[in-house]
Design an enzyme around this catalytic site. Structure first.
Site: not given
Ligand code: AMP
Length: 184
Positions: A142, A88, A127, A131, A13
């Protein structure tokens, strides 16, 4: 053009959102990146969400929705944007729909990146972004959170006829071309 880029962790994404942002000259809003920056800068928000991100769980809807609404009100988003990592949950999607309605705006497309589960885990492990939530155990959490809480968001937009499904396997360039031809 307002676009949601959607898919499980590791689907690409962020990568595709950045390419779209450059190609269409519209900003890319990643909620995950906002949280990671807040954690790095040890802001109040960062302190609130550190343990949640570390565990691979979701930040509460109220926090995310307030943050996204405030961000999207900025002028740079007025002509469109790409949402990556939001909404989400169905509650977030409904809050976002209401926000759009209030603004008299609409969503152009919901791009779903489809990638087999085994490939997702391999991609995340290789990757190497450093993180804290990219370990094998956290990835499993996740993915579970994705299947249970995030996947229903796809149904929500399917009902609105906005979902464009893209094969997310292949080179970054090939996937990007598929997205572009779908959008055009
Ligand atoms: P991402 O970079 O999109 O994989 O997001 C990393 C982490 O941020 C996720 O595993 C959640 O803990 C938190 N997070 C990101 N976006 C959201 C969202 N829209 N709602 C809830 N938690 C989020």
């Amino acid at each position: 053009m307002r676009i949601i880029i959607f898919g499980p962790p590791g689907a690409g994404k962020g990568t595709q959102a950045k390419l779209l942002s450059d190609a269409y000259n519209i900003p890319h809003l990643s909620t995950g990146e906002i949280f990671r920056t807040a954690i790095k800068n040890k802001t109040d928000l960062g302190k609130k969400v550190t343990s949640i991100l570390d565990a691979g769980e979701l930040v509460p809807d109220e926090i995310v929705v307030a943050l996204v609404k405030e961000e999207l009100k900025k002028e740079k988003y007025h002509d469109g944007y790409i949402l990556d990592g939001f909404p989400r949950t169905v509650a977030q999607a409904k809050a976002y729909d209401n926000f759009l309605k209030e603004q008299g705006k609409s969503l152009y497309a919901f791009i779903l990146l489809r990638v087999p589960q085994k490939e997702l885990i391999d991609r995340i492990l290789s990757r190497g972004e450093g993180r804290s939530d990219d370990s094998e155990e956290k990835i499993k959490t996740r993915l579970e959170v994705y299947w249970n809480e995030t996947l229903p968001v796809q149904e929500h937009y399917q009902e609105q006829g906005l979902v464009e499904e893209i094969d997310g396997v292949g080179s970054v360039e090939d996937i990007f071309s598929r997205i572009k031809s779908t959008l055009e």
